[in-house]
Design an enzyme around this catalytic site. Structure first.
Site, mmCIF file in Angstrom:
data_model
loop_
_atom_site.group_PDB
_atom_site.id
_atom_site.type_symbol
_atom_site.label_atom_id
_atom_site.label_comp_id
_atom_site.label_asym_id
_atom_site.label_seq_id
_atom_site.Cartn_x
_atom_site.Cartn_y
_atom_site.Cartn_z
ATOM 1 N N GLY A 109 0.833 -1.201 0.000
ATOM 2 C CA GLY A 109 0.000 0.000 0.000
ATOM 3 C C GLY A 109 0.867 1.249 0.000
ATOM 4 O O GLY A 109 2.104 1.171 0.071
ATOM 5 N N ARG B 44 -7.487 -3.420 0.832
ATOM 6 C CA ARG B 44 -7.968 -2.591 -0.277
ATOM 7 C C ARG B 44 -7.019 -2.721 -1.480
ATOM 8 O O ARG B 44 -7.426 -2.611 -2.624
ATOM 9 C CB ARG B 44 -8.115 -1.127 0.161
ATOM 10 C CG ARG B 44 -9.025 -0.327 -0.752
ATOM 11 C CD ARG B 44 -9.214 1.061 -0.258
ATOM 12 N NE ARG B 44 -7.928 1.653 0.120
ATOM 13 C CZ ARG B 44 -7.784 2.854 0.639
ATOM 14 N NH1 ARG B 44 -8.851 3.582 0.884
ATOM 15 N NH2 ARG B 44 -6.600 3.333 0.937
ATOM 16 N N GLU C 280 -0.182 -10.577 3.310
ATOM 17 C CA GLU C 280 0.000 -9.683 4.461
ATOM 18 C C GLU C 280 -0.307 -10.408 5.767
ATOM 19 O O GLU C 280 0.402 -10.253 6.761
ATOM 20 C CB GLU C 280 -0.914 -8.461 4.329
ATOM 21 C CG GLU C 280 -0.463 -7.473 3.267
ATOM 22 C CD GLU C 280 -1.434 -6.315 3.065
ATOM 23 O OE1 GLU C 280 -0.981 -5.247 2.666
ATOM 24 O OE2 GLU C 280 -2.644 -6.490 3.293
ATOM 25 N N LYS D 182 -7.828 6.784 9.168
ATOM 26 C CA LYS D 182 -8.013 5.328 9.215
ATOM 27 C C LYS D 182 -8.523 4.862 10.581
ATOM 28 O O LYS D 182 -8.926 3.708 10.736
ATOM 29 C CB LYS D 182 -6.680 4.627 8.936
ATOM 30 C CG LYS D 182 -5.995 5.014 7.629
ATOM 31 C CD LYS D 182 -6.701 4.427 6.444
ATOM 32 C CE LYS D 182 -5.994 4.664 5.131
ATOM 33 N NZ LYS D 182 -4.763 3.938 4.946
HETATM 34 C C1 5RP Z 1 -3.177 -3.670 0.993
HETATM 35 C C2 5RP Z 1 -3.440 -3.152 2.356
HETATM 36 C C3 5RP Z 1 -2.907 -1.823 2.708
HETATM 37 O O1 5RP Z 1 -2.101 -1.932 3.832
HETATM 38 C C4 5RP Z 1 -4.034 -0.900 3.001
HETATM 39 O O2 5RP Z 1 -4.904 -0.898 1.879
HETATM 40 C C5 5RP Z 1 -3.559 0.527 3.297
HETATM 41 O O3 5RP Z 1 -3.069 1.110 2.131
HETATM 42 P P1 5RP Z 1 -2.686 2.651 2.071
HETATM 43 O O4 5RP Z 1 -1.514 2.832 2.956
HETATM 44 O O5 5RP Z 1 -2.389 2.879 0.603
HETATM 45 O O6 5RP Z 1 -3.890 3.442 2.507
HETATM 46 O O7 5RP Z 1 -4.040 -3.800 3.180
HETATM 47 O O8 5RP Z 1 -3.723 -4.950 0.795
#
Ligand code: 5RP
Length: 240
Positions: free
Chosen positions: A33, A103, A110, A128
């Site tokens: 991400g 997302r 992960e 968040k």
């Molecule tokens: C990807 C993830 C990411 O950690 C999460 O979507 C956060 O992303 P960002 O730092 O771009 O907001 O779970 O699978």
């Protein structure tokens, strides 16, 4: 400062703060991400500036590519006995430090890497942090491509409003592992632990984006700096 620029600066502060936790000789889980990418870049700077030596375990193809570009030596998850420190972003985190992730579509790898980590650090910008998971964000569920229509029907029976994830071009989104993602809306998500157990019981579900008991340190970046919170999140037994 615009809202987007504020969020970017906040992410950069969280990323920098967490990158400072990496010590020589560690095996480090590298999340996925945009926030995790900033952390990987910062670690690359530490490699170049300080000669920091450590090994990264990437959680996605894109993170692996970035890590290689910035000079971080890598190992696959199956080639390490455990991970000393895992640093990853999140899409939502609640007051019990339970998270929704995925997302970006990297949730299976992960969670595998988070589960073998001795210490898990979550890096986020303030938006968040939510009072309740799922009110705004669906729970991504990674499922077998074969039979995904049937899996989707089972997820609907659990109360989900389902959407098969697609690329911006309208093609079915396929994960690094060759699976598909069904985004499951549960706006009245009251009990994430029970929901997680129900989702995992569906044949064809490989992993969910509910990350429960997987945050030992929360780093919240803000425009003016970052705050590190050592959590007392209840340990999750799903990693056993
Ligand atoms: C990807 C993830 C990411 O950690 C999460 O979507 C956060 O992303 P960002 O730092 O771009 O907001 O779970 O699978």
């Amino acid at each position: 400062m615009s809202v987007t620029l504020e969020a970017d600066v906040a992410k950069a502060h969280a990323a920098r703060s967490a990158a400072g936790l990496v010590e020589p000789g560690m095996i480090v889980g590298l999340g996925s991400g945009s926030t995790a990418a900033l952390m990987v870049k910062r670690l690359g700077e530490r490699v170049a500036e300080e000669g920091l030596e450590f090994v990264g375990v990437p959680t996605s193809v894109s993170t692996a590519e970035l890590a290689r570009e910035v000079g971080i030596p890598l190992r696959d998850v199956d080639d390490v006995p455990s991970v000393d420190l895992n640093i990853d972003g999140a899409d939502e985190i609640d007051p019990q430090y339970r998270m929704i992730k995925g997302r970006g579509g990297a949730l299976l790898r992960e969670k595998l890497v988070a589960c073998i980590a001795k210490r898990r650090v979550t890096i986020v910008s303030p938006e968040k942090v939510v009072s309740r998971l799922g009110a705004e964000m669906p729970v991504p569920v990674e499922v077998s491509r074969l039979g995904h229509r049937h899996v989707e029907q089972r997820l609907k029976k659990l109360g989900a409003t389902t959407t098969l994830r697609r690329t911006p071009e309208g093609m079915i989104f396929v994960t690094d592992g060759g699976n598909v993602i069904i985004d499951c809306g549960f706006p009245a998500l009251a009990d994430p632990e029970t929901l997680e157990a129900g989702l995992k019981a569906v044949v064809g579900v490989f992993e969910t984006g509910l990350f429960l008991g997987l945050c030992d340190v929360l780093v919240i970046g803000r425009p003016e700096g970052a705050e590190q919170i050592v959590t007392r999140a209840r340990r999750w037994t799903g990693c056993a």
